[in-house]
Design an enzyme around this catalytic site. Sequence first.
Site, PDB file in Angstrom:
ATOM      1  N   ALA A 111       3.064  -1.425   7.955  1.00 20.68           N
ATOM      2  CA  ALA A 111       3.815  -1.491   6.695  1.00 20.68           C
ATOM      3  C   ALA A 111       4.690  -0.252   6.589  1.00 20.68           C
ATOM      4  CB  ALA A 111       2.879  -1.584   5.495  1.00 20.68           C
ATOM      5  N   PHE A 112       5.716  -0.312   5.769  1.00 24.66           N
ATOM      6  CA  PHE A 112       6.671   0.801   5.733  1.00 24.66           C
ATOM      7  C   PHE A 112       6.064   2.078   5.161  1.00 24.66           C
ATOM      8  CE2 PHE A 112       8.650   2.427   1.823  1.00 24.66           C
ATOM      9  CZ  PHE A 112       8.026   1.673   0.849  1.00 24.66           C
ATOM     10  N   LYS A 113       4.924   1.963   4.478  1.00 33.66           N
ATOM     11  CA  LYS A 113       4.264   3.154   3.938  1.00 33.66           C
ATOM     12  C   LYS A 113       4.004   4.207   5.022  1.00 33.66           C
ATOM     13  CE  LYS A 113       3.403   1.397  -0.316  1.00 33.66           C
ATOM     14  NZ  LYS A 113       4.157   0.125  -0.294  1.00 33.66           N
ATOM     15  N   ASP A 114       3.838   3.768   6.258  1.00 37.24           N
ATOM     16  CA  ASP A 114       3.608   4.711   7.366  1.00 37.24           C
ATOM     17  C   ASP A 114       4.751   5.714   7.524  1.00 37.24           C
ATOM     18  OD1 ASP A 114       1.152   3.633   8.251  1.00 37.24           O
ATOM     19  OD2 ASP A 114       2.189   2.132   9.475  1.00 37.24           O
ATOM     20  N   LEU A 117       3.731   8.225   5.025  1.00 37.33           N
ATOM     21  CA  LEU A 117       2.337   8.694   5.046  1.00 37.33           C
ATOM     22  C   LEU A 117       1.909   9.241   6.402  1.00 37.33           C
ATOM     23  CD1 LEU A 117       0.833   6.198   2.514  1.00 37.33           C
ATOM     24  CD2 LEU A 117       0.726   8.694   2.373  1.00 37.33           C
TER      25      LEU A 117
END
Length: 495
Positions: A111-114, A117
Amino acid sequence: MNYYSTRNRALRQTAAESIKMGLSRDGGLLTPCEIPQIDGAFLQSLTNARYQERAARVMGLYLTDYTAEELLQFAENAYGPDKYDTEAVAPVRKVDENTHCLELWHGPTSAFKDMALQMLPQLLSAALRKTGEEKTVCILVATSGDTGKAAMEGFADVPQTKIMVFYPKDGVSQIQEAQMVTQEGANVGVCAVVGNFDDAQAGVKRIFSDEKMRSTLADRGYFLSSANSINWGRILPQVVYYISAYCDLLRDGAIKLGDKVNFCVPTGNFGDILAAYYAKHMGLPVGKLICASNRNDVLTDFLRTGVYDRNRPFHTTMSPSMDILVSSNLERLLFDLSGENDAEVRDYMARLAKDGKYEVSDAIKAALKEQYWGGFCDESGTAATIAEYYRNKGYLIDTHTAVAANVMEQYRQATGDETVTVFVSTASPYKFCNHVLTAIGETPESDGVALIDQLQRVSGVTAPRRLAALTGKTRRFDLWTEKAGMDNVVLEFLK
Ligand SMILES: *Cc1c(COP(=O)(O)O)cnc(C)c1O
């Protein structure tokens, strides 16, 4: 460069302090005091650079208390081949002459959160060093699915940090749960909460504001912080990929230097599209920012009318990461568009807290109209767009990305604008196998992780390595609690 708060423009603190705190004590969001400017020469100098170099250069403009060497090292760690399955990190895929897709899900949790994060833990741990902090930071996260896993993956085994994630027991997809309960790392903890996401979130907020808890933890050598997108350390790494996408288009001859590009972003908490706004304000040639929502269309109404009204039903959709009625990062935009008027922002936020509603000034309305276009897409539209992309363009996209593709098309129909447009792809279709299979006309044969295999067989598209590997992984965490027991879970975790 200094940082101030959207609710107190007199505040001055460093980037390191801001990243360590997450949220300002006055409840406002910490924001850079000025927006650094870039020009054509800057863009040209990045055009043939690797993603990691682009990240270090762009972030260095804002993080003046970090060295260039530090930032490059962090970028190498965050976006290296052991984390990302493509050297490009955030590749731009051509759909047609005028349409490109920025794929942000090639990292460890798909997911783009990586993108943020993988970077935040390193910025935070350097911030502890720079501010002489001796305590260990404990990150508390309430997640509806994607953030918790990405945060654990980023913080796993980072020195002087621990992370505890709470997720709603029956509120996340089976694949998301499998990702979380198999997480490795000596400093991570995961716990299911009986209830929904709001219960988990309310529990975390309660713990944050509990003075007794804070002092007990301080005695044990801990302090609490947050990894959600109110932290500037999450927004900044996202500014990078908009500039990177522009450089890719330039390098590949899809645009000439100075040409404008539109970005269309599937939006929830308004973090991702806010990063695009900062890129534009730095001088990146950007036309419209197209804000795509699912059935939870509070932002569409806001961008069209200037009235933000959260008093409406909450819809659970197949794009759960966008199921949100209060988009926290909008506060940073209001602050900027009001001419850094902290009193005006405090007034809007007080109205939101009291009535669930506020109306912005005419000046802000005009600015919103000029820079943004808002649209939304319902469940059948989302499914139809997945099917259309799969059949006609040979491109398998997830539910969130489909919302963006659909709204981009609505924008073009409504305005006739033919500017080159990049829509943002925020998750791998393999995170939402059941909805994607159904949308392309298949019947899911099983559930959970087992569907990954079916989607691979049907589509011929290879699943991300780590998602495919979930099948054989052992469950490490079995913890669950009633809402009232969350405090004890934290106390036990930080013994
Ligand atoms: C978090 C998330 C979004 C929404 O991003 P915001 O920054 O909260 O607007 C969209 N798609 C996916 C897959 C996400 O995980």
